[in-house]
Design an enzyme around this catalytic site. Structure first.
Site, PDB file in Angstrom:
ATOM      1  N   LYS A 191      83.609  46.311  43.796  1.00 21.62           N
ATOM      2  CA  LYS A 191      84.902  46.706  44.372  1.00 21.62           C
ATOM      3  C   LYS A 191      85.662  47.482  43.308  1.00 21.62           C
ATOM      4  CE  LYS A 191      89.087  44.538  46.251  1.00 21.62           C
ATOM      5  NZ  LYS A 191      89.693  43.221  46.504  1.00 21.62           N
TER       6      LYS A 191
ATOM      7  N   LYS B 264      82.680  48.876  47.776  1.00 24.49           N
ATOM      8  CA  LYS B 264      83.990  49.235  48.331  1.00 24.49           C
ATOM      9  C   LYS B 264      84.763  50.033  47.302  1.00 24.49           C
ATOM     10  CE  LYS B 264      88.254  47.043  49.890  1.00 24.49           C
ATOM     11  NZ  LYS B 264      89.031  45.835  50.006  1.00 24.49           N
TER      12      LYS B 264
HETATM   13 ZN   LIG Z   1      93.027  40.041  46.631  1.00 22.48          ZN
END
Ligand SMILES: [Zn+2]
Length: 336
Positions: free
Chosen positions: A202, A255
């Site tokens: 992420k 992501k």
């Molecule tokens: Zn968070």
């Protein structure tokens, strides 16, 4: 032209809509998608998110009505994000995250009861629920306390799993949370029926702005760069993915998606498990904005973006375009 070898003739392989579809290793279909929903703790709520066309924050009853419409046209899975709006709902440790009267747990129960075939994923984090807006419990100096945060995240994940979630998806990025969640699920005897999807790779960046409007989760001070990956950190992403696989993740996630196709491809080549890619709010809103400005056709670009994500190696796409795809994928093949 006559001197060209026969093997130079490529057009024959994709002259028909169906033969074009056959050129993709992974095809976009309704099972590809997980649809993100934002559920608030208000009694009645259906609030448009200004920065995200056609995306709304809803209370539990409105969410159920919305999901019912989508299940009718083939929705297979949703990921739930809770949004506490009541004054005083937020505190230091994000107590509202696993409140059994809170909107997330109430929605899990309702969806399980009304849509038995729907696969329910729940985002697990504290940032929506903490008064400081960070993804864990803080030390005095404002940094994340890893041990306390991981224990709290694992408790929240267990609560969602016990309420009936098929999948818990920790997005907090605290080191060691996958192992802690797995151990919790094993000691509760439910690890066999709960999939753990880790937000492994992420990246920090500016593509999350619209989401933070929707989830009201902008940090009150600082930012999340100390625990989300730097955009150029390819090797770091590789290590984060390998670590989460070793800790027992069933699915790993990359992501954002579109700007990180190399990371998806790295994960695909190195590991044998499903890979989810989150086409985040900024990606969604950019495609809408460019289509509205006449740069390209919305549907064509939405397909192109998702096909690129699958081509890079993703198995699953989390996307705000899911309702559109459910309709588009019912259209005759000549229109695809
Ligand atoms: Zn968070």
């Amino acid at each position: 032209m006559e001197s060209l070898p026969v093997s130079s003739k490529l057009h024959s392989g994709y002259h028909h809509p169906l033969s074009r579809i056959w050129q993709s290793d992974r095809r976009v279909n309704k099972s590809t998608f997980i649809y993100p929903v934002f559920v608030s703790d208000l009694d009645r709520d259906e609030t448009a998110i200004k920065s995200m066309p056609n995306v709304y924050r809803r209370s539990v009853p409105e969410t159920i009505v919305h999901i019912a419409e989508l299940v009718k046209i083939g929705l297979r899975s949703t990921i739930i994000f809770g949004v506490p709006l009541h004054p005083g709902a937020k505190d230091e440790r994000g107590s509202a995250a696993d409140d059994v009267q809170g909107p997330v747990i109430r929605l899990i129960h309702a969806l399980r009861e009304q849509f038995p075939d729907l696969f329910i994923v729940v985002d697990v984090c504290l940032c929506e629920y903490t008064n400081h807006g960070h993804c864990g419990v803080l030390n005095q100096d404002g940094t994340l306390n890893n041990a306390t945060s991981v224990a709290r995240i694992a408790d929240v994940a267990l609560a969602y799993a016990e309420a009936g979630a098929h999948c818990v998806a920790p997005s907090d990025m605290n080191d060691g949370r996958i192992l802690a969640i797995k151990r919790k699920l094993i000691s509760a005897g439910i690890e066999h029926r709960v999939l753990v999807m880790s937000y492994s790779a992420k990246f920090s960046g500016c593509l999350y702005g619209p989401f933070r409007n929707a989830a009201c989760s902008t940090p009150s001070f600082g930012d999340r760069r100390s625990y989300q990956l730097p955009p150029a950190g390819r090797a770091l992403a590789w290590r984060a993915v390998a670590r989460d696989v070793a800790e027992g993740a069933d699915v790993i996630m990359v992501k954002p998606a579109g700007s990180y196709l190399d990371i998806i491809s790295d994960a695909r080549k190195s590991h044998h498990l499903p890979i989810a890619a989150y086409q985040v709010s900024g990606e969604y809103s950019m495609i809408h904005a460019a289509a509205a400005a006449g740069v390209f056709d919305l549907k064509s670009m939405a397909f192109e973006s998702v096909e690129a994500i699958l081509r890079a190696g993703a198995t699953i796409v989390i996307s705000y375009f899911t309702p559109d795809f459910l309709m588009w994928l019912d259209e005759p093949v000549s229109k695809l």
